[in-house]
Scaffold this motif. Structure first.
Motif, PDB file in Angstrom:
ATOM      1  N   LYS A 112      -2.486 -12.736  -0.097  1.00 13.53           N
ATOM      2  CA  LYS A 112      -2.350 -12.551  -1.506  1.00 13.53           C
ATOM      3  C   LYS A 112      -3.527 -11.533  -2.055  1.00 13.53           C
ATOM      4  O   LYS A 112      -3.330 -10.497  -2.655  1.00 13.53           O
ATOM      5  N   SER A 113      -4.840 -11.781  -1.939  1.00 14.13           N
ATOM      6  CA  SER A 113      -5.860 -11.171  -2.177  1.00 14.13           C
ATOM      7  C   SER A 113      -6.072  -9.611  -1.835  1.00 14.13           C
ATOM      8  O   SER A 113      -6.617  -8.702  -2.433  1.00 14.13           O
ATOM      9  N   LEU A 114      -5.688  -9.647  -0.407  1.00 18.20           N
ATOM     10  CA  LEU A 114      -5.615  -8.271   0.138  1.00 18.20           C
ATOM     11  C   LEU A 114      -4.407  -7.352  -0.368  1.00 18.20           C
ATOM     12  O   LEU A 114      -4.565  -6.151  -0.509  1.00 18.20           O
ATOM     13  N   GLU A 115      -3.194  -7.991  -0.646  1.00 12.75           N
ATOM     14  CA  GLU A 115      -2.178  -7.457  -1.242  1.00 12.75           C
ATOM     15  C   GLU A 115      -2.447  -6.785  -2.408  1.00 12.75           C
ATOM     16  O   GLU A 115      -1.919  -5.969  -2.782  1.00 12.75           O
ATOM     17  N   GLU A 116      -3.288  -7.412  -3.153  1.00  9.22           N
ATOM     18  CA  GLU A 116      -3.698  -7.147  -4.511  1.00  9.22           C
ATOM     19  C   GLU A 116      -4.410  -5.865  -4.507  1.00  9.22           C
ATOM     20  O   GLU A 116      -4.396  -5.074  -5.549  1.00  9.22           O
ATOM     21  N   LYS A 117      -5.059  -5.795  -3.615  1.00 10.27           N
ATOM     22  CA  LYS A 117      -5.663  -4.296  -3.402  1.00 10.27           C
ATOM     23  C   LYS A 117      -5.126  -2.887  -3.165  1.00 10.27           C
ATOM     24  O   LYS A 117      -5.524  -1.902  -3.271  1.00 10.27           O
ATOM     25  N   VAL A 118      -3.640  -3.184  -2.759  1.00  8.12           N
ATOM     26  CA  VAL A 118      -2.865  -2.200  -2.582  1.00  8.12           C
ATOM     27  C   VAL A 118      -2.449  -1.511  -3.744  1.00  8.12           C
ATOM     28  O   VAL A 118      -1.628  -2.060  -4.578  1.00  8.12           O
ATOM     29  N   THR A 119      -2.678  -0.300  -4.201  1.00 11.12           N
ATOM     30  CA  THR A 119      -1.971   0.283  -5.318  1.00 11.12           C
ATOM     31  C   THR A 119      -0.768   0.985  -5.009  1.00 11.12           C
ATOM     32  O   THR A 119      -0.322   1.122  -3.840  1.00 11.12           O
ATOM     33  N   THR A 120      -0.265   1.407  -6.110  1.00  8.71           N
ATOM     34  CA  THR A 120       1.141   2.431  -6.256  1.00  8.71           C
ATOM     35  C   THR A 120       0.692   3.586  -5.152  1.00  8.71           C
ATOM     36  O   THR A 120       1.749   4.056  -4.798  1.00  8.71           O
TER      37      THR A 120
END
Length: 455
Positions: A112-120
């Motif tokens: 979840k922490s790494l996924e939150e770094k992915v931007t549009t």
């Protein structure tokens, strides 16, 4: 005891903690332990020390418990404290005490922490794409493992190893493992997938091969406000002459509910299915020499051609191969192909720590790529692991100010050499190095020993 524990925590936070400071800080471990209401005694191998030792054990090429305990002793040797015994019993018992749900929750937190770094800006057509696939892992031949994860029925008793089937969802952009499920060897991929759909979030796009292309699954994914891009299952015989044509080799077709309930669905689930759904079918040809597949038919719930063009979907499915590389990294690069633990519970814990270590390496690759403007997926996971292991002694010996500079250097060398993108690359599936001439085992070991004694 308290002093030794604090020394080890400081050592691990200086070496492993800094590279993984955002995904696996000590505060997250403590909070998770508190949330799960885990009680533990004050020992040298408390949950935090045990987890960090377990993690460094997985990252190392030598994955033995003896090597892990040796690292603990080395960390304490330079301090004026009593060093623990070289016997691995205390460490192995500490790993046994680690709750499975603690490792599971930490794994999901890292994803979840790494996924939150992915931007549009990194997304596909403004959508988050996940890739799903299944694989197998082998484990030691013990009575407990054989009982829960039996060896393949094609192997004679005593001549094989217990095997388990795993289903994993990866993020296409970051390469991070999102979710996992585990079952016996003969479990079909689609059964594992149905246990993983709960990890999908609205607006996600799920990418997979033909094993997942079923009527019920298309309906389920749409009900979750998600979409799917699967290769058409070989049992479907629809032709391009039927349906509404929306472009070259692109049409909308109607799928009807099966007449009988498929295996893996309950009667209530089957009765709840709608009588029909509309899907989009795209087919194209591969004319690259050496490729086994010549024609590919894709089935997707992305019906708006203006938003999701034919070429965009074909290009997206071309990236499905990345999931094979992600699984290869887990099984070959990190060594999850053959597990070491001798009980089913420890096997599951070992798998979760492998996935956690994999996600932590992916986080390093993401930080290195975004810091030095290199695509994170083009970086080498093996190289990242090697650089991290080689930099750990330097991080341990440095002061707090110098440690941050060394960490920046670590990110720079990780991003220094990107793996070239080689589309359409093909190699013959052969082995050059010959195996040893010893025959395969066809009888249990105790029977072979008797033969040697009577010979």
């Amino acid at each position: 005891m308290t002093l030794r524990v604090q020394i080890l925590k400081d050592k691990f936070s200086q070496s492993l903690g800094l590279p993984f400071k955002e995904l696996l800080p000590e505060s997250l471990i403590k909070q998770t332990i508190s949330d799960l209401k885990i009680k533990y005694k004050k020992r040298l191998f408390d949950p935090t020390i045990t987890l960090w030792a377990f993690l460094s054990q997985i990252l190392d090429s030598d994955k033995s418990c003896h090597n892990a305990v040796s690292k603990i002793i080395a960390h304490l040797a330079e301090e004026d404290v009593e060093i623990p015994s070289t016997d691995t019993s205390a460490y192995c018992q500490a790993r046994l005490r680690l709750p499975e749900n603690l490792l599971e929750k930490l794994f999901y937190s890292s994803a979840k922490s790494l996924e939150e770094k992915v931007t549009t800006e990194h997304s596909w057509c403004g959508r988050n794409v996940l890739v799903i696939d299944g694989s197998t892992v082998s484990m030691p031949d013990t009575v407990e493992n054989q009982k829960e994860y039996p060896q393949p029925s094609s192997q004679k008793p005593g001549c094989g190893f217990p095997m388990a089937k795993i289903g994993v969802i990866f993020s296409l952009v970051a390469g991070v493992a999102i979710a996992l499920c585990l079952d016996v060897m003969n479990t079909h991929d689609i059964k594992l997938a149905r246990r993983l759909y709960s990890f999908l979030k609205p607006n996600d796009v799920l990418l997979g091969d033909r094993a997942f292309c079923a009527y019920a699954d298309m309906v389920t994914i749409k009900k979750l406000d998600c979409d799917a891009v699967f290769r058409k299952h070989q049992s479907r015989t629809t032709t391009m002459r039927k349906g509404k044509i929306v472009g070259d080799c692109d049409k909308l077709v109607t799928w009807y509910k099966p007449r009988s309930c498929p295996k893996g669905l309950s009667k209530d689930e089957f009765d709840a299915l709608p009588p029909s759904i509309t899907v989009r079918e795209i087919y194209y040809y591969i004319v690259i020499p050496g490729f086994r597949t010549q024609r590919v038919s894709l089935i997707t719930t992305l019906l708006e051609k203006a938003t999701y063009s034919t070429l965009a979907i074909v290009g997206l499915y071309g990236q499905r191969w990345d999931v094979e590389l992600d699984l290869r990294h887990l099984k070959t690069t990190l060594g999850m192909d053959i597990l070491r633990c001798k009980t089913p519970s420890m096997v599951r814990k070992e798998i979760y720590v492998f996935l956690l270590a994999y996600n932590l390496l992916r986080s390093l690759m993401w930080d290195a790529g975004t810091t030095y403007t290199t695509p994170p997926l083009r970086l080498s996971l093996q190289g990242t692991r090697q650089h991290l292991i080689n930099f750990i002694p330097k991080l341990l010996a440095a002061t707090s100010t110098k440690r941050l500079r060394i960490y920046r250097t670590l990110l720079k060398v990780i991003a220094h050499k990107a793996v070239p993108d080689r589309p359409a690359r093909n190699e013959p599936r052969v082995r050059k190095r010959r195996p040893k001439i010893y025959p395969l085992m066809t009888k249990p070991r105790h029977e072979l020993r008797k033969q040697l004694q009577t010979a």
